[in-house]
Each structure stands twice: as C-alpha cells, then as structure tokens.
Design an enzyme around this catalytic site. Sequence first.
Site, PDB file in Angstrom:
ATOM      1  N   HIS A 220      -3.423   6.968   2.536  1.00 54.95           N
ATOM      2  CA  HIS A 220      -3.876   5.672   2.032  1.00 54.95           C
ATOM      3  C   HIS A 220      -5.267   5.392   2.596  1.00 54.95           C
ATOM      4  O   HIS A 220      -5.530   5.603   3.783  1.00 54.95           O
ATOM      5  CB  HIS A 220      -2.880   4.590   2.457  1.00 54.95           C
ATOM      6  CG  HIS A 220      -3.380   3.205   2.195  1.00 54.95           C
ATOM      7  ND1 HIS A 220      -3.913   2.830   0.982  1.00 54.95           N
ATOM      8  CD2 HIS A 220      -3.456   2.104   3.005  1.00 54.95           C
ATOM      9  CE1 HIS A 220      -4.274   1.561   1.049  1.00 54.95           C
ATOM     10  NE2 HIS A 220      -4.015   1.097   2.258  1.00 54.95           N
TER      11      HIS A 220
ATOM     12  N   ASN B 233     -10.339  -0.120  -0.327  1.00 60.29           N
ATOM     13  CA  ASN B 233      -8.871  -0.050  -0.190  1.00 60.29           C
ATOM     14  C   ASN B 233      -8.246  -0.602  -1.478  1.00 60.29           C
ATOM     15  O   ASN B 233      -8.452  -1.767  -1.811  1.00 60.29           O
ATOM     16  CB  ASN B 233      -8.490  -0.896   1.038  1.00 60.29           C
ATOM     17  CG  ASN B 233      -6.992  -0.979   1.267  1.00 60.29           C
ATOM     18  OD1 ASN B 233      -6.197  -0.636   0.395  1.00 60.29           O
ATOM     19  ND2 ASN B 233      -6.614  -1.451   2.438  1.00 60.29           N
TER      20      ASN B 233
ATOM     21  N   CYS C 191       0.821  -1.226   0.000  1.00 56.65           N
ATOM     22  CA  CYS C 191       0.000   0.000   0.000  1.00 56.65           C
ATOM     23  C   CYS C 191       0.853   1.272   0.000  1.00 56.65           C
ATOM     24  O   CYS C 191       0.336   2.370  -0.207  1.00 56.65           O
ATOM     25  CB  CYS C 191      -0.937   0.005   1.190  1.00 56.65           C
ATOM     26  SG  CYS C 191      -1.891  -1.497   1.294  1.00 56.65           S
TER      27      CYS C 191
END
Length: 321
Positions: free
Chosen positions: A248, A278, A111
Amino acid sequence: MKTRIIGTGSCLPKTVVTNDDLSKIMDTSDEWISSRTGIKERHLAVEETTASMSIEAAKRAMENANVQAQEIDLIIVGTVSADFVTPSCACEVQAAIGADSAVAFDINAACSGFMFALNIADAYIRAGVYRTALILGAETLSKIIDWEDRSTCVLFGDGAGAAVVRADETCGLLAFDQGSDGKKGEVLACPGRTNNNPLVKTDRTLRYVHMDGQEVYKFAVTTVPASLQKTIEKAGLTAADIDYFALHQANIRIIQSVSKRLHVSDDKFPISLDHCGNISAASVPILLDEMNRKGLLKPGMKVALSGFGGGLTWASAVVEW
Ligand code: UT7
C-alpha cells in the site's frame, strides 16, 4: 486449487495536481510533502467518479486477462468512497460491463480493501463456489477529505485498480494473513453518515477523514513487516525468495522501514506514490497493474502484497505470478 491473478487494469483521473499547485492554495510546500512522504503529485477526479474509474479499470483488466463479461461469477469492490450508499459500486460495474450472471458487492476495509477482496475471492474459488472473479480497489478520496486540513489533504489521491482472478491448478495465491484492530479505529476515521434529522445538530466537519498520522505510522511499521513475514513463512519461503513487494502506497518512509526490517533491498519495492499519492484501497491494484504493464512480472515470480490502514485493518498475500 489456487486463485491466480490473470489480468490487471487501472484508471487514474485526467487531472494532475502537483505539490507546487497545492502550495499556491494552502500553507504547504513541495519540500515538506516530498521529504515527509515521497509524494510529488496526485490525480484528482473532476469529471470522473468512483464507478466510472472502476468500470474503465475493470475493462482494462478483462482485456489484459482475455476474459469476457459472461465468464465473471463474482465482482467485489473495496472502497470507502463509493458514489452511492446503494447501489454498490460493484453493481454499477456489473451493469456497465454486462456481467449479468455475476454476484456483485462492495466491502469496506479502507486501505486493505483490495487485499480483503482478494482473500474473499480466494475463499469462494477454493471452496468451488465460483471460478472467475473481478476484484477492485477504487476511491474518490478527494470528496471525503477536508481541503482545509493540510495535514491530510496533501496525502491522498483518486483512482481505481482491478484484477481478474481465476481458479488454477498450477499456481496463484500461496498464502495470506489478515487482521483487524477495531479498538484503534479512531486513529484513522471518517464518520461520514452523521444523523441529520431535525432533532439533531450535526457537526459538518465530521464528514471528513481525520488521522493521527504518527499513530498510523507506528502501526504500519510494526504490523506490516510482521504480517509479511508470517505470510512468507506460511508460503514456505523466506523474504529473499520474494521477487517484488507491492505495498500500500501511503508513505515512502513506511516502505523503506519495511524493506529494512525484512533485510530486503528497496529495489524490490516498486513505487507509485510519487505520482499517485495514497489512494487507499486502489493503491495496491494500481501498483500491480503498473508493474504488470512495465513487464516486471514474469511467470513463476513470487510477489508479496500488503495493504494496511483504517479500521485498523491489514492484509498480506504471497502470489506466484
Ligand atoms: O493509508 C492509511 C495509512 N496512512 C499512513 O500510513 C499515514 C502514516 N503517517 C504518516 O505518513 C506521517 O505521520 C505524515 C506524513 C502524515 C505526517 O508526518 P509527520 O512527520 O508525522 O508530521 P507531523 O504530523 O508530526 O507534523 C509535523 C509538522 C507540524 O508542525 P509543528 O507542529 O511541528 O510546527 C505540522 O503542523 O508539520 C506540519 N504540517 C505541515 N507543514 C507543511 C502538517 N502538514 C503539513 C503540510 N505542509 N501539508
């Protein structure tokens, strides 16, 4: 010399899957997903691939930056879900856009992938090696998720985000911080490439993402504010000087916790997780592109970016827009 973001682009798959859609095929509910995460829906790839979304996001970023393919020296894609082991997604992008003189490669920092790509591009640019780079975060996470594990599959989505960065005398990246903690790798892992020769019995479930959500949550709410604080101080600023925080997009509760710890209003934390879920490395550049296209980002504004996740890895940056 600084590294300035001069254009952004993104691409999401056409198909939208809501929490209610998921509740029809597994034991979950909109109430559970929304209240624990803030996610309402996500886009899932059907026809799209990691490369096709990357190519579209790259073209939009180049158009936004008014940069031609021949001007690009470097292409880096942060991804954990490239379509091929080789060629890299970055090489596929290079071929499709005709950036014949660029060097292209992928990186895996989960990520944090887009943020690591930004910092690599910045190092090349400040060293005078390259002038213009195309950096991306791109994922088709739906192909590495166990759709029988409700604790992970409801969280993730697919998509790609891109930015064109260029050497600039006046403004750009002011400071960054990045780190890794390989000792905690197992809390968010996807073993993937298990041996499958005739002498080895392979557990097929090892192909999928598994996560100790609470451990990752604890890591995020401590490491991210500390990393942001460090980066903001390195830039000679305070949290109050930052106009926007583009984090994020894993969980709304993580974002609210960071805003609380930094004593900054959560209005300064734009959100895309409600409609994207996500998307690992793609989260930050997609959010940045949405902010850019909404006209939120004005010249001179200070924007703090932060990515965090598998590895474990994290990276933050402060840019002057
Ligand atoms: O991108 C990388 C970074 N990733 C992250 O930052 C993720 C960080 N972690 C999180 O965001 C949260 O830990 C989650 C959203 C993943 C999970 O939230 P939680 O509050 O930690 O829930 P939990 O895992 O403790 O599960 C609570 C309950 C369990 O039931 P019992 O054992 O209490 O009866 C689960 O079985 O919720 C159940 N559950 C679900 N129920 C309905 C788990 N998944 C679901 C689901 N629908 N999809």
